[in-house]
Design an enzyme around this catalytic site. Structure first.
Site, PDB file in Angstrom:
ATOM      1  N   HIS A   1       0.867  -1.112   0.066  1.00  0.00           N
ATOM      2  CA  HIS A   1      -0.076   0.055   0.024  1.00  0.00           C
ATOM      3  C   HIS A   1       0.894   1.155  -0.005  1.00  0.00           C
ATOM      4  O   HIS A   1       1.309   1.619   0.996  1.00  0.00           O
ATOM      5  CB  HIS A   1      -0.846   0.087   1.314  1.00  0.00           C
ATOM      6  CG  HIS A   1      -1.765   1.103   1.338  1.00  0.00           C
ATOM      7  ND1 HIS A   1      -3.202   0.671   1.728  1.00  0.00           N
ATOM      8  CD2 HIS A   1      -1.708   2.355   1.071  1.00  0.00           C
ATOM      9  CE1 HIS A   1      -3.737   2.106   1.588  1.00  0.00           C
ATOM     10  NE2 HIS A   1      -3.058   2.917   1.227  1.00  0.00           N
TER      11      HIS A   1
ATOM     12  N   HIS B   1       1.363   5.493  -1.683  1.00  0.00           N
ATOM     13  CA  HIS B   1       0.970   6.637  -2.531  1.00  0.00           C
ATOM     14  C   HIS B   1       2.180   7.230  -3.145  1.00  0.00           C
ATOM     15  O   HIS B   1       3.340   7.595  -2.481  1.00  0.00           O
ATOM     16  CB  HIS B   1       0.327   7.652  -1.546  1.00  0.00           C
ATOM     17  CG  HIS B   1      -0.837   7.142  -0.966  1.00  0.00           C
ATOM     18  ND1 HIS B   1      -1.874   7.118  -1.465  1.00  0.00           N
ATOM     19  CD2 HIS B   1      -1.032   6.292   0.141  1.00  0.00           C
ATOM     20  CE1 HIS B   1      -2.763   6.419  -0.589  1.00  0.00           C
ATOM     21  NE2 HIS B   1      -2.344   5.901   0.447  1.00  0.00           N
TER      22      HIS B   1
ATOM     23  N   LYS C   1      -9.547  -0.461  -5.873  1.00  0.00           N
ATOM     24  CA  LYS C   1      -9.430   0.100  -4.307  1.00  0.00           C
ATOM     25  C   LYS C   1     -10.847   0.852  -4.236  1.00  0.00           C
ATOM     26  O   LYS C   1     -11.040   1.958  -4.741  1.00  0.00           O
ATOM     27  CB  LYS C   1      -8.298   1.164  -4.229  1.00  0.00           C
ATOM     28  CG  LYS C   1      -8.302   1.795  -2.780  1.00  0.00           C
ATOM     29  CD  LYS C   1      -7.730   1.062  -1.552  1.00  0.00           C
ATOM     30  CE  LYS C   1      -7.896   1.916  -0.286  1.00  0.00           C
ATOM     31  NZ  LYS C   1      -6.854   2.975  -0.077  1.00  0.00           N
TER      32      LYS C   1
ATOM     33  N   HIS D   1     -10.806   0.996   1.784  1.00  0.00           N
ATOM     34  CA  HIS D   1     -10.380   2.123   3.080  1.00  0.00           C
ATOM     35  C   HIS D   1     -11.562   2.056   4.033  1.00  0.00           C
ATOM     36  O   HIS D   1     -12.610   2.521   3.786  1.00  0.00           O
ATOM     37  CB  HIS D   1     -10.336   3.791   2.310  1.00  0.00           C
ATOM     38  CG  HIS D   1      -9.702   4.376   3.397  1.00  0.00           C
ATOM     39  ND1 HIS D   1      -8.682   4.905   3.545  1.00  0.00           N
ATOM     40  CD2 HIS D   1     -10.649   4.910   4.755  1.00  0.00           C
ATOM     41  CE1 HIS D   1      -8.372   5.823   4.676  1.00  0.00           C
ATOM     42  NE2 HIS D   1      -9.616   5.766   5.097  1.00  0.00           N
TER      43      HIS D   1
ATOM     44  N   HIS E   1      -4.748  -0.892   5.807  1.00  0.00           N
ATOM     45  CA  HIS E   1      -4.079  -0.220   6.904  1.00  0.00           C
ATOM     46  C   HIS E   1      -5.063  -0.375   8.256  1.00  0.00           C
ATOM     47  O   HIS E   1      -5.782   0.713   8.510  1.00  0.00           O
ATOM     48  CB  HIS E   1      -3.763   1.293   6.643  1.00  0.00           C
ATOM     49  CG  HIS E   1      -4.802   1.957   5.826  1.00  0.00           C
ATOM     50  ND1 HIS E   1      -6.224   1.946   6.137  1.00  0.00           N
ATOM     51  CD2 HIS E   1      -4.982   2.775   4.605  1.00  0.00           C
ATOM     52  CE1 HIS E   1      -6.811   2.866   5.503  1.00  0.00           C
ATOM     53  NE2 HIS E   1      -6.046   3.052   4.184  1.00  0.00           N
TER      54      HIS E   1
ATOM     55  N   ASP F   1       1.573   2.246   3.550  1.00  0.00           N
ATOM     56  CA  ASP F   1       0.670   3.549   3.404  1.00  0.00           C
ATOM     57  C   ASP F   1       1.494   4.807   3.519  1.00  0.00           C
ATOM     58  O   ASP F   1       1.241   5.791   3.899  1.00  0.00           O
ATOM     59  CB  ASP F   1      -0.603   3.687   4.345  1.00  0.00           C
ATOM     60  CG  ASP F   1      -1.373   4.633   3.932  1.00  0.00           C
ATOM     61  OD1 ASP F   1      -1.625   5.036   2.929  1.00  0.00           O
ATOM     62  OD2 ASP F   1      -2.359   5.083   5.107  1.00  0.00           O
TER      63      ASP F   1
HETATM   64  C1  NCD Z   1      -3.392   8.748   2.296  1.00  0.00           C
HETATM   65  C2  NCD Z   1      -2.876   9.929   1.312  1.00  0.00           C
HETATM   66  O1  NCD Z   1      -2.463  10.924   1.968  1.00  0.00           O
HETATM   67  O2  NCD Z   1      -3.277   9.641   0.202  1.00  0.00           O
HETATM   68  N1  NCD Z   1      -3.306   9.510   3.456  1.00  0.00           N
HETATM   69  C3  NCD Z   1      -3.180   8.799   4.696  1.00  0.00           C
HETATM   70  O3  NCD Z   1      -3.576   9.299   5.867  1.00  0.00           O
HETATM   71  N2  NCD Z   1      -3.334   7.476   4.854  1.00  0.00           N
HETATM   72  C4  NCD Z   1      -4.565   8.095   1.930  1.00  0.00           C
HETATM   73  C5  NCD Z   1      -5.228   7.036   2.635  1.00  0.00           C
HETATM   74  O4  NCD Z   1      -4.517   5.967   2.436  1.00  0.00           O
HETATM   75  O5  NCD Z   1      -6.043   7.195   3.316  1.00  0.00           O
HETATM   76 ZN    ZN Z   2      -3.349   5.007   1.739  1.00  0.00          ZN
END
Ligand code: NCD
Ligand code: ZN
Length: 332
Positions: A12, A14, A94, A131, A165, A237
């Site tokens: 996971h 970003h 997702k 999520h 998460h 995450d």
């Molecule tokens: C994530 C993001 O910044 O894209 N933020 C987070 O707090 N985890 C989005 C997510 O996975 O919820």
């Molecule tokens: Zn995330």
């Protein structure tokens, strides 16, 4: 003391786009052999053209690294033809309930509306990543969402569902209720509680969604990770935001951990005498759950100090400026 990890996976992540992607993607593509790339861009990755363009941009950002990006689509109601065209290009889809986190405004408003696509995904063998938070009281959002996971798992018994998460004992317990339910857990939720975020001076760099919970939640998550629960996978995450979006009124949610995740996990597993289970937690479980075969990569970690940089470009990592007991010795 050293440990060699084979093809570690981050299930996971970003990466964003543009300059941010060029900054952070190599920091994952170095130490990891693959990872699940989240689709919550603006606009979201919810069609094949956008998916292919995003993948091409990513391939360029990590050129030369041995790293398999497992792409995802942002859940909306897709036709069978769209799913058939996407199937070989993605690991899963997702689902974000509308408005619960960063860039989720286009998410699902009523689960009933999602049913036709979920049934198609179930038939076609396309996994669902979720999520799992409601829009209720912040500390209860995940626990309150468990009933939705329950419905999903019962209505779609062949749909592979990953609770992304997880942060609560309730979610850990739910893992064992249905054979088609799996989960990822982050580094931060194994080591912090709400106290670390807001119990003293507010720490915006530990603020994320779902918010870190109570000590007993952390204990349950930690126990599951350290024992390499076979349905639990590491998913950082890692969610970069520029410093001015974190150190500000209206702090964005997300903790940036990609470059230090493996050293910190080695330290954590060593402290609990569980280094023998780290391989399954960071790779083996995910390979078994998703049937993926990541590129071969061996990451050797050693017990020697690693001073975490105070920032990577404009992004402040977890443990900025602090020293961890473990570091990466070599990547081959
Ligand atoms: C994530 C993001 O910044 O894209 N933020 C987070 O707090 N985890 C989005 C997510 O996975 O919820
Ligand atoms: Zn995330």
């Amino acid at each position: 003391m050293t440990i060699s990890l084979h093809s570690p996976l981050d299930m996971h992540i970003h990466f964003r786009e543009g300059d941010m992607m060029r900054l952070v993607a190599p920091l994952s593509a170095g130490p990891f052999a693959g990872g699940v790339i989240m689709p919550n861009l603006v606009p979201p990755v919810d069609n094949i053209a956008r998916l292919e363009a995003y993948r091409a941009e990513l391939d360029e950002a990590i050129a030369g690294e041995s790293f398999e990006p497992y792409m995802t689509l942002f859940f909306r109601n897709y036709s069978e033809a769209e799913l058939a065209a996407a199937k070989d290009k993605i690991l899963g889809i997702k689902l974000y309930p509308a408005g619960v986190t960063t860039n989720s405004e286009d998410g699902v408003r009523a689960l009933e509306e999602a049913a036709p696509t979920l049934s198609l995904m179930e038939e076609m063998g396309i996994p669902l990543m979720v999520h799992g938070e409601t829009d209720g009281f912040v500390m209860d959002r995940e626990r309150d969402f468990i009933s939705t996971y329950d419905l999903l798992a019962r209505r779609h018994p062949k749909l592979r569902i990953t609770m992304e998460h997880i942060t609560t004992r309730d979610a850990v317990e739910f893992l064992d209720r249905y054979p088609n339910v799996f989960a990822t857990v982050t580094l931060q939720h194994l080591v912090i509680t709400l106290d670390d975020v807001a119990g003293g001076l507010l720490n915006p760099h530990l603020f994320c969604k779902p918010i870190a919970k109570r000590p007993e939640d952390r204990e349950a998550l930690l126990h599951a990770a350290l024992s390499a629960h076979p349905k639990l996978m590491f998913g950082s995450d890692s969610a970069p935001h520029p410093r001015n979006r974190k150190e500000s009124a209206g702090c964005a949610a997300g903790v940036f951990t990609a470059p230090l995740a493996l050293p910190r996990l080695a330290m954590l597993f060593e402290q609990h005498d569980a280094l023998g289970n780290l391989q399954a937690f960071v790779s083996g479980n995910a390979q078994a759950i998703y049937g993926v075969r990541p590129p071969a990569k061996t990451v050797e970690l050693e017990k020697s100090p690693f001073e975490v940089p105070s920032s990577y470009g404009d992004v402040v990592p977890m443990y900025a400026g602090q020293t961890l007991d473990w570091s990466i010795r070599s990547i081959a």
